[in-house]
Every structure is written in structure tokens, then in C-alpha cells.
Design a protein around this motif. Sequence first.
Motif, PDB file in Angstrom:
ATOM      1  N   ARG A 101     -93.789 -16.915-101.871  1.00 20.95           N
ATOM      2  CA  ARG A 101     -93.887 -17.745-100.662  1.00 20.95           C
ATOM      3  C   ARG A 101     -93.288 -19.129-100.901  1.00 20.95           C
ATOM      4  O   ARG A 101     -92.562 -19.654-100.066  1.00 20.95           O
ATOM      5  CB  ARG A 101     -95.349 -17.877-100.219  1.00 20.95           C
ATOM      6  N   THR A 102     -93.586 -19.703-102.055  1.00 21.58           N
ATOM      7  CA  THR A 102     -93.048 -21.021-102.385  1.00 21.58           C
ATOM      8  C   THR A 102     -91.536 -20.969-102.494  1.00 21.58           C
ATOM      9  O   THR A 102     -90.836 -21.827-101.967  1.00 21.58           O
ATOM     10  CB  THR A 102     -93.657 -21.537-103.711  1.00 21.58           C
ATOM     11  N   TYR A 103     -91.042 -19.949-103.182  1.00 20.18           N
ATOM     12  CA  TYR A 103     -89.594 -19.791-103.357  1.00 20.18           C
ATOM     13  C   TYR A 103     -88.906 -19.611-102.014  1.00 20.18           C
ATOM     14  O   TYR A 103     -87.896 -20.242-101.738  1.00 20.18           O
ATOM     15  CB  TYR A 103     -89.314 -18.602-104.282  1.00 20.18           C
ATOM     16  N   ALA A 104     -89.475 -18.775-101.151  1.00 24.90           N
ATOM     17  CA  ALA A 104     -88.892 -18.524 -99.835  1.00 24.90           C
ATOM     18  C   ALA A 104     -88.869 -19.794 -98.992  1.00 24.90           C
ATOM     19  O   ALA A 104     -87.913 -20.046 -98.255  1.00 24.90           O
ATOM     20  CB  ALA A 104     -89.658 -17.423 -99.120  1.00 24.90           C
ATOM     21  N   ALA A 105     -89.907 -20.608 -99.109  1.00 23.99           N
ATOM     22  CA  ALA A 105     -89.974 -21.845 -98.330  1.00 23.99           C
ATOM     23  C   ALA A 105     -88.899 -22.832 -98.762  1.00 23.99           C
ATOM     24  O   ALA A 105     -88.474 -23.672 -97.971  1.00 23.99           O
ATOM     25  CB  ALA A 105     -91.355 -22.480 -98.483  1.00 23.99           C
ATOM     26  N   ALA A 115     -84.534 -22.645 -94.516  1.00 20.52           N
ATOM     27  CA  ALA A 115     -84.533 -23.984 -93.932  1.00 20.52           C
ATOM     28  C   ALA A 115     -83.487 -24.085 -92.830  1.00 20.52           C
ATOM     29  O   ALA A 115     -83.710 -24.703 -91.790  1.00 20.52           O
ATOM     30  CB  ALA A 115     -84.267 -25.032 -95.017  1.00 20.52           C
ATOM     31  N   MET A 116     -82.337 -23.457 -93.056  1.00 24.45           N
ATOM     32  CA  MET A 116     -81.283 -23.507 -92.040  1.00 24.45           C
ATOM     33  C   MET A 116     -81.717 -22.764 -90.784  1.00 24.45           C
ATOM     34  O   MET A 116     -81.508 -23.237 -89.679  1.00 24.45           O
ATOM     35  CB  MET A 116     -79.992 -22.895 -92.599  1.00 24.45           C
ATOM     36  N   ARG A 117     -82.316 -21.607 -90.946  1.00 23.93           N
ATOM     37  CA  ARG A 117     -82.762 -20.847 -89.775  1.00 23.93           C
ATOM     38  C   ARG A 117     -83.849 -21.596 -89.024  1.00 23.93           C
ATOM     39  O   ARG A 117     -83.874 -21.612 -87.802  1.00 23.93           O
ATOM     40  CB  ARG A 117     -83.265 -19.479 -90.199  1.00 23.93           C
ATOM     41  N   ALA A 118     -84.755 -22.230 -89.766  1.00 19.80           N
ATOM     42  CA  ALA A 118     -85.831 -22.981 -89.120  1.00 19.80           C
ATOM     43  C   ALA A 118     -85.262 -24.134 -88.308  1.00 19.80           C
ATOM     44  O   ALA A 118     -85.818 -24.524 -87.292  1.00 19.80           O
ATOM     45  CB  ALA A 118     -86.809 -23.499 -90.171  1.00 19.80           C
ATOM     46  N   ALA A 119     -84.117 -24.667 -88.744  1.00 23.41           N
ATOM     47  CA  ALA A 119     -83.483 -25.774 -88.035  1.00 23.41           C
ATOM     48  C   ALA A 119     -82.610 -25.291 -86.893  1.00 23.41           C
ATOM     49  O   ALA A 119     -81.980 -26.081 -86.211  1.00 23.41           O
ATOM     50  CB  ALA A 119     -82.662 -26.606 -89.017  1.00 23.41           C
ATOM     51  N   GLY A 120     -82.494 -23.974 -86.727  1.00 23.31           N
ATOM     52  CA  GLY A 120     -81.699 -23.425 -85.633  1.00 23.31           C
ATOM     53  C   GLY A 120     -80.249 -23.170 -85.991  1.00 23.31           C
ATOM     54  O   GLY A 120     -79.446 -22.822 -85.137  1.00 23.31           O
ATOM     55  N   ALA A 121     -79.876 -23.334 -87.258  1.00 17.19           N
ATOM     56  CA  ALA A 121     -78.506 -23.081 -87.669  1.00 17.19           C
ATOM     57  C   ALA A 121     -78.271 -21.581 -87.775  1.00 17.19           C
ATOM     58  O   ALA A 121     -79.174 -20.819 -88.080  1.00 17.19           O
ATOM     59  CB  ALA A 121     -78.233 -23.744 -89.023  1.00 17.19           C
ATOM     60  N   PRO A 122     -77.042 -21.151 -87.522  1.00 16.63           N
ATOM     61  CA  PRO A 122     -76.754 -19.720 -87.641  1.00 16.63           C
ATOM     62  C   PRO A 122     -76.792 -19.290 -89.104  1.00 16.63           C
ATOM     63  O   PRO A 122     -76.580 -20.091 -90.013  1.00 16.63           O
ATOM     64  CB  PRO A 122     -75.334 -19.604 -87.080  1.00 16.63           C
ATOM     65  N   CYS A 123     -77.066 -18.030 -89.306  1.00 14.84           N
ATOM     66  CA  CYS A 123     -77.067 -17.468 -90.641  1.00 14.84           C
ATOM     67  C   CYS A 123     -75.648 -17.491 -91.190  1.00 14.84           C
ATOM     68  O   CYS A 123     -74.719 -17.057 -90.516  1.00 14.84           O
ATOM     69  CB  CYS A 123     -77.607 -16.046 -90.602  1.00 14.84           C
ATOM     70  N   PRO A 124     -75.432 -18.016 -92.422  1.00 16.79           N
ATOM     71  CA  PRO A 124     -74.077 -18.142 -92.950  1.00 16.79           C
ATOM     72  C   PRO A 124     -73.478 -16.826 -93.414  1.00 16.79           C
ATOM     73  O   PRO A 124     -72.313 -16.774 -93.764  1.00 16.79           O
ATOM     74  CB  PRO A 124     -74.260 -19.091 -94.141  1.00 16.79           C
ATOM     75  N   VAL A 125     -74.215 -15.739 -93.375  1.00 14.45           N
ATOM     76  CA  VAL A 125     -73.705 -14.455 -93.818  1.00 14.45           C
ATOM     77  C   VAL A 125     -73.283 -13.653 -92.598  1.00 14.45           C
ATOM     78  O   VAL A 125     -74.075 -13.395 -91.709  1.00 14.45           O
ATOM     79  CB  VAL A 125     -74.785 -13.677 -94.609  1.00 14.45           C
ATOM     80  N   ALA A 126     -72.016 -13.291 -92.575  1.00 11.80           N
ATOM     81  CA  ALA A 126     -71.502 -12.494 -91.445  1.00 11.80           C
ATOM     82  C   ALA A 126     -71.798 -11.025 -91.700  1.00 11.80           C
ATOM     83  O   ALA A 126     -71.661 -10.543 -92.820  1.00 11.80           O
ATOM     84  CB  ALA A 126     -70.004 -12.717 -91.298  1.00 11.80           C
ATOM     85  N   ILE A 127     -72.186 -10.311 -90.670  1.00  9.09           N
ATOM     86  CA  ILE A 127     -72.461  -8.896 -90.787  1.00  9.09           C
ATOM     87  C   ILE A 127     -71.371  -8.153 -90.036  1.00  9.09           C
ATOM     88  O   ILE A 127     -71.171  -8.374 -88.841  1.00  9.09           O
ATOM     89  CB  ILE A 127     -73.840  -8.538 -90.209  1.00  9.09           C
ATOM     90  N   ALA A 128     -70.662  -7.309 -90.775  1.00  9.84           N
ATOM     91  CA  ALA A 128     -69.562  -6.546 -90.170  1.00  9.84           C
ATOM     92  C   ALA A 128     -70.109  -5.464 -89.266  1.00  9.84           C
ATOM     93  O   ALA A 128     -71.101  -4.817 -89.568  1.00  9.84           O
ATOM     94  CB  ALA A 128     -68.689  -5.926 -91.264  1.00  9.84           C
TER      95      ALA A 128
END
Length: 92
Positions: A68-72, A78-91
Motif C-alpha cells: 500500500r505504501t509503495y503504491a501510494a 499520483a498522476m492518475r489521482a491528479a487527472g493526468a492520462p496514463c502514460p502507457v499506450a494500449i494498442a
Amino acid sequence: RHALGDALRDERQTRGRTLRDVAKSSQVSLAYLSEIERGQKEASSEIIAAVCTALGITMLDLVASVARTYAAHEGHGAMRAAGAPCPVAIAA
């Protein structure tokens, strides 16, 4: 190593136990347990199990706490919580 030590310290302090008390209960030297909590030593699974037993928790509880600590602290979380898109593109 540091996350594990932090989790052990948090569990110990939450239970109102002293480092000396847990060291004695787990039969781990006070100095070594202190180094584990500070992230300076990598403890064997046997040592971690002894400390967990002394604290009245399972190793699974400890690993879950570390996860849990590591995930936090993960950048993607943190990026997703801030509303940023996921940086990994899914084909498609």
C-alpha cells in the motif's frame, strides 16, 4: 528495504511497543532490529517472521502494508489521482 523497515516501525509504534520489547520477544538483537527499521539491513524471511510474530501480525499483513505504501508513492498513481492520462499506450 526502507518501506519494510518503515512498516515494521509503524506496526510496532501503533501497538505501543518499544524497540527493546520487540527485540526481546522476537529474539532479534536490539541493534539489528533498529537497523532493519531504519532500512539499513535486509533481514531474512525468518527474522521478519519472528518480528511479525512478536508484533502479533502475519507476514501477509506486513507485505500488504508495504504494498500500500509503495503504491501510494508510485508515479502513475499520483498522476492518475491528479487527472493526468496514463502514460502507457494500449494498442488496440
